[in-house]
Motif scaffolding. Structure first.
Motif, PDB file in Angstrom:
ATOM      1  N   GLU A 185       0.807  -1.221   0.000  1.00  0.00           N
ATOM      2  CA  GLU A 185       0.000   0.000   0.000  1.00  0.00           C
ATOM      3  C   GLU A 185       0.840   1.271   0.000  1.00  0.00           C
ATOM      4  O   GLU A 185       0.450   2.292   0.561  1.00  0.00           O
ATOM      5  CB  GLU A 185      -1.005  -0.021   1.148  1.00  0.00           C
ATOM      6  N   ILE A 186       2.001   1.200  -0.644  1.00  0.00           N
ATOM      7  CA  ILE A 186       2.833   2.380  -0.848  1.00  0.00           C
ATOM      8  C   ILE A 186       2.480   2.991  -2.199  1.00  0.00           C
ATOM      9  O   ILE A 186       2.435   4.203  -2.350  1.00  0.00           O
ATOM     10  CB  ILE A 186       4.323   2.003  -0.763  1.00  0.00           C
ATOM     11  N   LEU A 187       2.199   2.141  -3.177  1.00  0.00           N
ATOM     12  CA  LEU A 187       1.742   2.583  -4.489  1.00  0.00           C
ATOM     13  C   LEU A 187       0.291   2.182  -4.680  1.00  0.00           C
ATOM     14  O   LEU A 187      -0.200   1.244  -4.051  1.00  0.00           O
ATOM     15  CB  LEU A 187       2.571   1.947  -5.608  1.00  0.00           C
ATOM     16  N   GLU A 188      -0.380   2.889  -5.576  1.00  0.00           N
ATOM     17  CA  GLU A 188      -1.718   2.533  -6.026  1.00  0.00           C
ATOM     18  C   GLU A 188      -1.605   2.156  -7.492  1.00  0.00           C
ATOM     19  O   GLU A 188      -0.763   2.703  -8.210  1.00  0.00           O
ATOM     20  CB  GLU A 188      -2.668   3.727  -5.876  1.00  0.00           C
ATOM     21  N   ALA A 189      -2.420   1.227  -7.945  1.00  0.00           N
ATOM     22  CA  ALA A 189      -2.374   0.789  -9.343  1.00  0.00           C
ATOM     23  C   ALA A 189      -3.738   0.940  -9.990  1.00  0.00           C
ATOM     24  O   ALA A 189      -4.771   0.839  -9.326  1.00  0.00           O
ATOM     25  CB  ALA A 189      -1.932  -0.676  -9.414  1.00  0.00           C
ATOM     26  N   THR A 190      -3.715   1.192 -11.283  1.00  0.00           N
ATOM     27  CA  THR A 190      -4.935   1.220 -12.082  1.00  0.00           C
ATOM     28  C   THR A 190      -4.570   0.779 -13.493  1.00  0.00           C
ATOM     29  O   THR A 190      -3.392   0.639 -13.814  1.00  0.00           O
ATOM     30  CB  THR A 190      -5.592   2.619 -12.093  1.00  0.00           C
ATOM     31  N   GLU A 191      -5.568   0.564 -14.310  1.00  0.00           N
ATOM     32  CA  GLU A 191      -5.314   0.183 -15.695  1.00  0.00           C
ATOM     33  C   GLU A 191      -5.789   1.306 -16.596  1.00  0.00           C
ATOM     34  O   GLU A 191      -6.944   1.732 -16.516  1.00  0.00           O
ATOM     35  CB  GLU A 191      -6.037  -1.122 -16.030  1.00  0.00           C
ATOM     36  N   LEU A 192      -4.892   1.794 -17.430  1.00  0.00           N
ATOM     37  CA  LEU A 192      -5.214   2.849 -18.400  1.00  0.00           C
ATOM     38  C   LEU A 192      -4.778   2.360 -19.774  1.00  0.00           C
ATOM     39  O   LEU A 192      -3.624   1.974 -19.955  1.00  0.00           O
ATOM     40  CB  LEU A 192      -4.480   4.152 -18.063  1.00  0.00           C
ATOM     41  N   GLY A 193      -5.682   2.344 -20.708  1.00  0.00           N
ATOM     42  CA  GLY A 193      -5.350   1.917 -22.060  1.00  0.00           C
ATOM     43  C   GLY A 193      -4.846   0.492 -22.135  1.00  0.00           C
ATOM     44  O   GLY A 193      -3.976   0.179 -22.942  1.00  0.00           O
ATOM     45  N   GLU A 226      -3.048  -1.075 -19.952  1.00  0.00           N
ATOM     46  CA  GLU A 226      -1.727  -1.225 -19.347  1.00  0.00           C
ATOM     47  C   GLU A 226      -1.770  -0.764 -17.888  1.00  0.00           C
ATOM     48  O   GLU A 226      -2.421   0.221 -17.559  1.00  0.00           O
ATOM     49  CB  GLU A 226      -0.732  -0.362 -20.129  1.00  0.00           C
ATOM     50  N   LYS A 227      -1.072  -1.493 -17.020  1.00  0.00           N
ATOM     51  CA  LYS A 227      -0.998  -1.107 -15.605  1.00  0.00           C
ATOM     52  C   LYS A 227      -0.205   0.184 -15.448  1.00  0.00           C
ATOM     53  O   LYS A 227       0.855   0.344 -16.043  1.00  0.00           O
ATOM     54  CB  LYS A 227      -0.312  -2.192 -14.775  1.00  0.00           C
ATOM     55  N   HIS A 228      -0.753   1.092 -14.651  1.00  0.00           N
ATOM     56  CA  HIS A 228      -0.085   2.335 -14.290  1.00  0.00           C
ATOM     57  C   HIS A 228      -0.056   2.411 -12.764  1.00  0.00           C
ATOM     58  O   HIS A 228      -0.962   1.900 -12.091  1.00  0.00           O
ATOM     59  CB  HIS A 228      -0.833   3.545 -14.839  1.00  0.00           C
ATOM     60  N   PHE A 229       0.943   3.088 -12.245  1.00  0.00           N
ATOM     61  CA  PHE A 229       1.138   3.161 -10.803  1.00  0.00           C
ATOM     62  C   PHE A 229       1.367   4.607 -10.380  1.00  0.00           C
ATOM     63  O   PHE A 229       1.837   5.428 -11.163  1.00  0.00           O
ATOM     64  CB  PHE A 229       2.363   2.320 -10.401  1.00  0.00           C
ATOM     65  N   ARG A 230       1.046   4.881  -9.127  1.00  0.00           N
ATOM     66  CA  ARG A 230       1.331   6.181  -8.534  1.00  0.00           C
ATOM     67  C   ARG A 230       1.557   5.995  -7.049  1.00  0.00           C
ATOM     68  O   ARG A 230       1.106   4.999  -6.459  1.00  0.00           O
ATOM     69  CB  ARG A 230       0.233   7.195  -8.789  1.00  0.00           C
ATOM     70  N   LEU A 231       2.220   6.955  -6.443  1.00  0.00           N
ATOM     71  CA  LEU A 231       2.435   6.927  -5.008  1.00  0.00           C
ATOM     72  C   LEU A 231       1.084   7.072  -4.327  1.00  0.00           C
ATOM     73  O   LEU A 231       0.235   7.857  -4.781  1.00  0.00           O
ATOM     74  CB  LEU A 231       3.364   8.079  -4.611  1.00  0.00           C
ATOM     75  N   GLY A 232       0.867   6.306  -3.263  1.00  0.00           N
ATOM     76  CA  GLY A 232      -0.386   6.412  -2.528  1.00  0.00           C
ATOM     77  C   GLY A 232      -0.629   7.852  -2.100  1.00  0.00           C
ATOM     78  O   GLY A 232       0.283   8.534  -1.648  1.00  0.00           O
ATOM     79  N   CYS A 233      -1.838   8.326  -2.309  1.00  0.00           N
ATOM     80  CA  CYS A 233      -2.125   9.717  -1.967  1.00  0.00           C
ATOM     81  C   CYS A 233      -2.190   9.875  -0.453  1.00  0.00           C
ATOM     82  O   CYS A 233      -2.402   8.917   0.285  1.00  0.00           O
ATOM     83  CB  CYS A 233      -3.402  10.191  -2.627  1.00  0.00           C
ATOM     84  N   GLY A 234      -2.010  11.083  -0.014  1.00  0.00           N
ATOM     85  CA  GLY A 234      -1.973  11.361   1.409  1.00  0.00           C
ATOM     86  C   GLY A 234      -3.343  11.564   2.032  1.00  0.00           C
ATOM     87  O   GLY A 234      -3.446  11.834   3.217  1.00  0.00           O
ATOM     88  N   THR A 235      -4.389  11.437   1.228  1.00  0.00           N
ATOM     89  CA  THR A 235      -5.743  11.626   1.743  1.00  0.00           C
ATOM     90  C   THR A 235      -6.070  10.504   2.721  1.00  0.00           C
ATOM     91  O   THR A 235      -5.890   9.338   2.402  1.00  0.00           O
ATOM     92  CB  THR A 235      -6.767  11.624   0.595  1.00  0.00           C
ATOM     93  N   HIS A 236      -6.512  10.883   3.882  1.00  0.00           N
ATOM     94  CA  HIS A 236      -6.855   9.880   4.887  1.00  0.00           C
ATOM     95  C   HIS A 236      -8.325   9.520   4.766  1.00  0.00           C
ATOM     96  O   HIS A 236      -9.155  10.331   4.391  1.00  0.00           O
ATOM     97  CB  HIS A 236      -6.559  10.406   6.298  1.00  0.00           C
TER      98      HIS A 236
END
Length: 135
Positions: free
Chosen positions: A67-75, A77-87
């Protein structure tokens, strides 16, 4: 999340602090959008020319599992981003052009009907489109 917080979380879970992992996290800390694994590979190979696609993917999935990165699929293909700071529980709007995200502070599951008797264990809700800068 910042770099040290992410590295500390890995250390607490018993994972080693490697230069490659640290570099992957540095890339995400500097970005505010989803990034494809192939783009991470290109950036990493500037510092670690011999790193393989498999190594990048293993690390990306490890960081997602922890749970350090978040993943989604765009086009497709898997894409990743740093977990957002929203609690707290929330969802995202994701720009299909630039990959930037915006938090959605309500949960559409609150409006879902017709699942009486079903045991929902988890859910994911994302809205895709173009952000104001890409429209």
């Amino acid at each position: 999340m910042n770099l040290e917080t992410a590295l500390d979380r890995l250390k607490e879970k018993g994972y080693k602090r490697t230069k490659q992992r640290e570099r992957i996290l540095e890339i995400f800390v500097k970005q505010d959008h989803y990034i494809a694994a192939k783009d991470i590979l290109k950036k990493i190979q500037q510092d670690f020319p011999g790193v393989s696609y498999d190594t990048i993917y293993r690390n990306l999935y490890l960081l997602t599992e922890e749970e350090i990165l978040e993943a989604t699929e765009l086009g497709g293909e898997k894409h990743f981003r740093l977990g957002c700071g929203t609690h707290g529980h929330h969802h995202h709007f994701i720009c299909t052009t630039c990959g930037k995200t915006k938090s959605i502070e309500f949960c559409p599951m609150d409006k879902v009907q017709g699942l009486n008797g079903y045991d929902i264990e988890n859910h994911k809700f994302e809205i895709y489109g173009k952000c104001p800068q890409c429209s």
